[in-house]
Every structure is written in structure tokens, then in C-alpha cells.
Design a protein around this motif. Structure first.
Motif, PDB file in Angstrom:
ATOM      1  N   LYS A   1       0.811  -1.216   0.000  1.00 42.55           N
ATOM      2  CA  LYS A   1       0.000   0.000   0.000  1.00 42.55           C
ATOM      3  C   LYS A   1       0.848   1.271   0.000  1.00 42.55           C
ATOM      4  O   LYS A   1       0.567   2.201  -0.767  1.00 42.55           O
ATOM      5  CB  LYS A   1      -0.965  -0.004   1.178  1.00 42.55           C
ATOM      6  N   PRO A   2       1.895   1.358   0.841  1.00 46.81           N
ATOM      7  CA  PRO A   2       2.718   2.580   0.791  1.00 46.81           C
ATOM      8  C   PRO A   2       3.411   2.760  -0.560  1.00 46.81           C
ATOM      9  O   PRO A   2       3.528   3.880  -1.061  1.00 46.81           O
ATOM     10  CB  PRO A   2       3.743   2.380   1.903  1.00 46.81           C
ATOM     11  N   GLU A   3       3.840   1.659  -1.158  1.00 45.75           N
ATOM     12  CA  GLU A   3       4.488   1.744  -2.463  1.00 45.75           C
ATOM     13  C   GLU A   3       3.502   2.240  -3.524  1.00 45.75           C
ATOM     14  O   GLU A   3       3.829   3.115  -4.336  1.00 45.75           O
ATOM     15  CB  GLU A   3       5.032   0.372  -2.846  1.00 45.75           C
ATOM     16  N   LEU A   4       2.296   1.704  -3.522  1.00 49.43           N
ATOM     17  CA  LEU A   4       1.291   2.132  -4.484  1.00 49.43           C
ATOM     18  C   LEU A   4       0.911   3.594  -4.274  1.00 49.43           C
ATOM     19  O   LEU A   4       0.743   4.349  -5.237  1.00 49.43           O
ATOM     20  CB  LEU A   4       0.049   1.240  -4.376  1.00 49.43           C
TER      21      LEU A   4
ATOM     22  N   HIS B   1       3.156  11.364   6.114  1.00 51.90           N
ATOM     23  CA  HIS B   1       3.561  12.610   5.455  1.00 51.90           C
ATOM     24  C   HIS B   1       3.918  12.345   3.997  1.00 51.90           C
ATOM     25  O   HIS B   1       5.089  12.480   3.606  1.00 51.90           O
ATOM     26  CB  HIS B   1       4.766  13.224   6.162  1.00 51.90           C
ATOM     27  N   PRO B   2       2.939  11.985   3.174  1.00 46.87           N
ATOM     28  CA  PRO B   2       3.269  11.662   1.784  1.00 46.87           C
ATOM     29  C   PRO B   2       3.827  12.862   1.021  1.00 46.87           C
ATOM     30  O   PRO B   2       4.710  12.708   0.181  1.00 46.87           O
ATOM     31  CB  PRO B   2       1.934  11.199   1.200  1.00 46.87           C
ATOM     32  N   GLY B   3       3.341  14.042   1.331  1.00 48.05           N
ATOM     33  CA  GLY B   3       3.806  15.231   0.626  1.00 48.05           C
ATOM     34  C   GLY B   3       5.266  15.531   0.880  1.00 48.05           C
ATOM     35  O   GLY B   3       5.981  15.994  -0.002  1.00 48.05           O
TER      36      GLY B   3
ATOM     37  N   VAL C   1      11.072   2.035  -0.976  1.00 45.74           N
ATOM     38  CA  VAL C   1      10.078   2.125   0.089  1.00 45.74           C
ATOM     39  C   VAL C   1      10.388   0.986   1.050  1.00 45.74           C
ATOM     40  O   VAL C   1      10.245  -0.186   0.691  1.00 45.74           O
ATOM     41  CB  VAL C   1       8.637   1.996  -0.459  1.00 45.74           C
ATOM     42  N   ASP C   2      10.844   1.320   2.251  1.00 44.91           N
ATOM     43  CA  ASP C   2      11.299   0.312   3.211  1.00 44.91           C
ATOM     44  C   ASP C   2      10.310   0.134   4.351  1.00 44.91           C
ATOM     45  O   ASP C   2       9.833   1.119   4.920  1.00 44.91           O
ATOM     46  CB  ASP C   2      12.658   0.712   3.804  1.00 44.91           C
ATOM     47  N   GLY C   3      10.034  -1.108   4.687  1.00 39.90           N
ATOM     48  CA  GLY C   3       9.216  -1.425   5.849  1.00 39.90           C
ATOM     49  C   GLY C   3      10.051  -1.330   7.113  1.00 39.90           C
ATOM     50  O   GLY C   3      11.228  -1.707   7.121  1.00 39.90           O
ATOM     51  N   GLU C   4       9.462  -0.840   8.186  1.00 39.56           N
ATOM     52  CA  GLU C   4      10.194  -0.618   9.431  1.00 39.56           C
ATOM     53  C   GLU C   4      10.779  -1.916   9.990  1.00 39.56           C
ATOM     54  O   GLU C   4      11.922  -1.952  10.419  1.00 39.56           O
ATOM     55  CB  GLU C   4       9.291   0.041  10.486  1.00 39.56           C
ATOM     56  N   PHE C   5       9.993  -2.968  10.013  1.00 38.61           N
ATOM     57  CA  PHE C   5      10.471  -4.221  10.595  1.00 38.61           C
ATOM     58  C   PHE C   5      11.541  -4.851   9.724  1.00 38.61           C
ATOM     59  O   PHE C   5      12.615  -5.218  10.202  1.00 38.61           O
ATOM     60  CB  PHE C   5       9.313  -5.204  10.783  1.00 38.61           C
ATOM     61  N   TRP C   6      11.288  -4.960   8.441  1.00 39.32           N
ATOM     62  CA  TRP C   6      12.171  -5.695   7.539  1.00 39.32           C
ATOM     63  C   TRP C   6      13.505  -5.006   7.297  1.00 39.32           C
ATOM     64  O   TRP C   6      14.492  -5.665   6.973  1.00 39.32           O
ATOM     65  CB  TRP C   6      11.472  -5.937   6.207  1.00 39.32           C
TER      66      TRP C   6
ATOM     67  N   GLU D   1       7.919   3.259   5.273  1.00 39.80           N
ATOM     68  CA  GLU D   1       6.500   3.169   4.924  1.00 39.80           C
ATOM     69  C   GLU D   1       5.619   4.018   5.840  1.00 39.80           C
ATOM     70  O   GLU D   1       4.632   4.585   5.397  1.00 39.80           O
ATOM     71  CB  GLU D   1       6.027   1.724   4.887  1.00 39.80           C
ATOM     72  N   SER D   2       5.974   4.148   7.105  1.00 35.23           N
ATOM     73  CA  SER D   2       5.158   4.979   8.005  1.00 35.23           C
ATOM     74  C   SER D   2       5.280   6.457   7.647  1.00 35.23           C
ATOM     75  O   SER D   2       4.323   7.214   7.815  1.00 35.23           O
ATOM     76  CB  SER D   2       5.559   4.761   9.460  1.00 35.23           C
ATOM     77  N   ASP D   3       6.438   6.886   7.137  1.00 39.20           N
ATOM     78  CA  ASP D   3       6.579   8.276   6.707  1.00 39.20           C
ATOM     79  C   ASP D   3       5.712   8.550   5.485  1.00 39.20           C
ATOM     80  O   ASP D   3       5.141   9.637   5.356  1.00 39.20           O
ATOM     81  CB  ASP D   3       8.039   8.602   6.388  1.00 39.20           C
TER      82      ASP D   3
END
Length: 182
Positions: A22-25, A122-124, A62-67, A116-118
């Protein structure tokens, strides 16, 4: 102790995706909306970035926090089961990320890595970093559409408030004047 059975945990872990998250898309839609044309996961670029703009030699991950080990020391303490496996795996991921960054930068690429949480919060700001880089170094024209939380200048003012649509001066079918009645 895990609250899920081993089979349930196995299915949950198998459901994790490395592409099309989802964050990547979401980031992809924002980049495309800003006029940044990219390729996804090109095999001829080291590290196979999530988004690649070869024209500007730019790689976006786009990096996941856990991985990928965000706040790794705190996360490491939270791991309870199969610690040796997870610690080794995530530290290998972090080492690979550093190696890929170094390899790309040495060959003249600009590397962006977003958590991904950023992107969710804060997508902008994420898209703004890419647009700002392109406008400074590649004469990229800043698009008219930029997400509401984007701030071009870091002067403490909220640039997003000016980008919001105005409310109509009149309600549909009614005049806003105090003396007019229908």
C-alpha cells in the motif's frame, strides 16, 4: 509465547509482500501525479529499486520498518521468538541496503529511501523531497499539483493551507446575503 498456532503464523508471514504494498502504491500514484515518470523494479539497476527514473539516475526505495531495521536497537529487544533467525535476517537486510546505496551512489545515482510509516503520515514530504531534488539539479518544472502536506520551504509556515480548495461563496440554490429569502 505466540498467540497464533505455527500454521497461522506461517500463513501470516507468507502473506507479507515485497512488491505492490500500500505505501508503495500510494507513493507511486503521487509521483505519477506530479509528472514524475518511473519504472518499477527494473532488473538492470542494482538493488532493484521500487521506483527508478533512469533519465535522472534516481532510485527510490520504500522500506518497511520491521524488515529494514528502523530503530533497530529498540526493535531487537522486542523480538521474543526465533531471535537468532530474525536478528540475522534483518541485519543482513540492513547491510544489503547500505551496500546497494553505496553501489548506486558510486555509479552516479541519487538514492531516496522512505520508511512506509513516513509515506503514510507525510506523503507530501516524501514526494516533495524528490520534486525538490529534480527542480534543483535537473530543471524539473514543479507541478501544479502537490499533496497538501508538502512544504517547499522549511520556514515553519504551513504551505499546505494555501493549497486547499476554497468553499463556495454561495450554497447551492441559495444566496448567502442576509436579506435574501427564497
Amino acid at each position: 509465547m505466540d498467540v497464533l498456532t505455527p500454521e497461522q503464523r506461517r500463513r501470516c508471514m507468507q502473506a507479507n509482500k515485497s512488491r505492490g504494498t500500500k505505501p508503495e502504491l500510494a507513493l507511486g500514484r503521487l509521483l505519477w501525479g506530479c509528472g514524475i515518470r518511473y519504472r518499477k523494479h527494473p532488473s538492470d539497476v542494482p538493488g532493484r529499486p521500487d521506483f527508478c527514473v533512469k533519465k535522472y539516475r534516481m532510485a527510490i526505495f520504500v522500506d518497511g520498518e520491521f524488515w529494514h531495521g528502523r530503530n533497530w536497537e529498540a526493535q531487537k529487544a522486542r523480538l521474543k521468538s526465533n531471535r537468532e533467525f530474525w536478528i540475522a535476517k534483518i541485519e543482513r537486510n540492513m547491510a544489503r541496503d547500505a551496500r546497494v546505496n553505496r553501489e548506486l551512489e558510486e555509479s552516479g545515482w541519487k538514492v531516496f529511501r522512505f520508511w512506509e510509516s513516513d509515506i503514510k503520515k507525510h506523503p507530501g514530504a516524501c514526494v516533495g523531497a524528490v520534486v525538490l531534488y529534480l527542480s534543483y539539479f535537473h530543471r524539473f518544472e514543479v507541478p501544479e499539483y502537490i499533496p497538501a502536506d508538502y512544504q517547499e520551504y522549511d520556514d515553519g509556515q504551513d504551505a499546505g493551507l494555501n493549497a486547499m480548495a476554497a468553499e463556495p461563496a454561495e450554497a447551492y440554490g441559495r444566496s448567502m446575503d442576509a436579506g435574501s429569502e427564497r
